[in-house]
Motif scaffolding. Structure first.
Motif, short mmCIF file in Angstrom:
data_model
loop_
_atom_site.label_atom_id
_atom_site.label_comp_id
_atom_site.label_asym_id
_atom_site.label_seq_id
_atom_site.Cartn_x
_atom_site.Cartn_y
_atom_site.Cartn_z
N ALA A 147 -2.99 -8.26 -8.43
CA ALA A 147 -4.25 -7.49 -8.70
C ALA A 147 -5.54 -7.77 -8.39
O ALA A 147 -5.83 -8.95 -8.70
N GLY A 148 -6.45 -7.04 -7.59
CA GLY A 148 -7.46 -7.38 -7.25
C GLY A 148 -7.87 -8.37 -5.97
O GLY A 148 -8.85 -8.70 -5.64
N LYS A 149 -6.72 -8.70 -5.36
CA LYS A 149 -6.62 -9.69 -4.38
C LYS A 149 -6.35 -8.93 -2.91
O LYS A 149 -6.00 -9.90 -2.03
N ASN A 150 -6.38 -7.92 -2.80
CA ASN A 150 -6.40 -7.02 -1.54
C ASN A 150 -5.09 -7.67 -0.83
O ASN A 150 -4.87 -7.68 0.24
N LYS A 151 -3.97 -7.46 -1.82
CA LYS A 151 -2.46 -7.70 -1.23
C LYS A 151 -1.77 -6.41 -1.45
O LYS A 151 -1.96 -5.89 -2.55
N VAL A 152 -0.80 -6.46 -0.59
CA VAL A 152 0.21 -5.31 -0.80
C VAL A 152 1.57 -5.74 -1.15
O VAL A 152 1.94 -6.87 -0.28
N SER A 153 2.21 -5.19 -1.94
CA SER A 153 3.63 -5.35 -2.14
C SER A 153 4.59 -4.22 -2.43
O SER A 153 4.11 -3.26 -2.78
N PHE A 154 5.68 -4.41 -1.72
CA PHE A 154 6.72 -3.34 -1.94
C PHE A 154 7.09 -2.84 -3.18
O PHE A 154 7.70 -2.05 -3.76
N LEU A 155 6.73 -3.82 -4.22
CA LEU A 155 6.98 -3.70 -5.53
C LEU A 155 5.99 -3.00 -6.24
O LEU A 155 6.11 -2.35 -7.41
N GLU A 156 5.09 -2.31 -5.58
CA GLU A 156 4.01 -1.19 -6.02
C GLU A 156 4.63 -0.03 -6.15
O GLU A 156 4.11 1.04 -6.92
N THR A 157 5.97 0.31 -5.56
CA THR A 157 6.54 1.74 -5.37
C THR A 157 7.66 1.48 -6.33
O THR A 157 8.57 0.57 -6.70
N GLU A 158 7.97 2.73 -6.61
CA GLU A 158 9.05 2.89 -7.54
C GLU A 158 10.57 2.76 -6.73
O GLU A 158 11.59 1.91 -7.26
N LYS A 159 10.56 3.05 -5.22
CA LYS A 159 11.67 2.61 -4.58
C LYS A 159 11.67 1.07 -4.32
O LYS A 159 12.74 0.68 -4.26
#
Length: 362
Positions: free
Chosen positions: A223-235
């Motif tokens: 969080a807050g580190k400008n990173k993207v993760s597939f775990l951010e979505t329900e799928k």
């Protein structure tokens, strides 16, 4: 005689489960990201807006090659739709490849011949994350020269890794003196504050509650580190839970945890497959940031790996994060194969795309 057959229905894909992994293990593309469990689970969670396009190379009744492909849609110039052929699992899979057990050159030639005959189905072929050293890559590069289409092969990712040779002390002493001192400092800091640390691993009886806690820790850690993760979505979360459950049944999953005063400070979820360990998903409790729990856990895992005679490589997977290169200087590149269709629509779209970007550069 070798024939190519396209699989476009999920029930037919599922039927391949009985032979898929056997073929994979006979091939030179044998990574956990090409197993039937991984690709079929990926399709269940992310394939709704895509079209299956798995190609089988059959010699009589025997399957001797698989191209695990799909057709999806992208937009370029923000509004122009194109159809793209890619590997199933693209985006989440760290490695992807053709699965070929014999007649490599002939099978790859026939795969591309079939794709060109079906050029009305696609505007672009984008096959990424083929591992450096794949014997398929050299054959594909030769094949591209015969096509007469715009095509290229370029590196897209670096994947650091550590060779496990059984001599932990030799390996560890090769690391930076300052880095090793920092690790000692963190252990001393934990002790000085009267904390107790403990390492543990979990390979069975992984339930949803435990996995939900890992997901929360992972997301809080980025969080807050400008990173993207597939775990951010329900799928993505559904895929995560399902693949852990499936791999658990195969004995492929290991979840390592570092506790500080009986509280989880960090975790690392990885896969043991063949003679490799894949360091796949990590998270940490921000409350213990000052003790670098992720770093200490990784050191523990590496040490354990050096005393495991079944592990020959510890793969840190895609990404050029600085911390990875503190543990190793070894890396391999992943490559992407790109082919543009010569249909009128494709040519107009890609010329417009090139023109647009040439203006931006001025």
């Amino acid at each position: 005689m070798i024939n190519i057959k396209a699989i476009t229905r999920i029930d037919c894909f599922k039927e391949l489960g009985s032979i898929w992994n056997s073929l994979l293990q006979q091939s030179e593309s044998n990574t956990i990201f090409s197993t039937f469990e991984w690709l079929y689970t990926w399709w269940e969670h992310f394939g709704q807006d895509k079209r299956l396009f798995i190609l089988l190379a059959q010699e009589g009744k025997d399957i001797i090659g698989i191209a695990p492909l799909m057709i999806g849609k992208k937009r370029i110039l923000r509004c122009v739709p194109i159809r793209v052929i890619s590997f199933i699992g693209a985006g989440i899979s760290d490695y992807a490849d053709f699965i070929i057990v014999k007649e490599r050159e002939r099978v790859i030639s026939l795969f591309f011949e079939y794709l060109l005959k079906k050029k009305n189905l696609w505007n672009k072929i984008e096959l990424r994350d083929i591992k450096m050293g794949s014997p398929n890559l050299d054959v594909v590069q030769k094949e591209l020269g015969k096509l007469g289409y715009f095509s290229n092969v370029c590196s897209v990712e670096k994947c650091p890794y550590i060779e496990i040779n059984g001599d932990w002390n030799k390996y560890y002493s090769s690391l930076s003196k300052n880095f090793r001192q920092d690790i000692r400092t963190q252990y001393n800091r934990i002790k000085k504050n009267g904390f107790i640390h403990r390492f543990s691993s979990k390979e069975k009886d992984v339930d949803d509650i435990f996995l939900n806690n890992l997901i929360d820790m992972h997301l809080n850690g980025i969080a807050g580190k400008n990173k993207v993760s597939f775990l951010e979505t329900e799928k993505g979360q559904g895929f995560f839970k399902k693949i852990v459950q499936k791999f658990e049944k195969q004995g492929w999953v290991t979840i390592n945890v570092m506790n500080i005063n009986d509280k989880v400070a960090s975790y690392a979820l990885g896969f043991r497959y063949g003679n490799k360990f894949y360091y796949w998903n990590v998270g940490k409790n921000n409350k213990y940031d000052n003790y670098s729990p992720g770093k200490l856990l990784l050191q523990h895992m590496l040490k354990e790996s050096f005393f495991n005679i079944n592990i020959e490589e510890f793969d840190l997977l895609r990404g050029e994060e600085n911390y990875k290169f503190r543990w190793t200087k070894l890396e391999r590149k992943n490559y992407q194969i790109t082919i543009l269709s010569d249909t009128r629509y494709s040519m107009v779209v890609f010329k417009a795309y090139d023109f647009y970007h040439s203006i931006l550069k001025k």
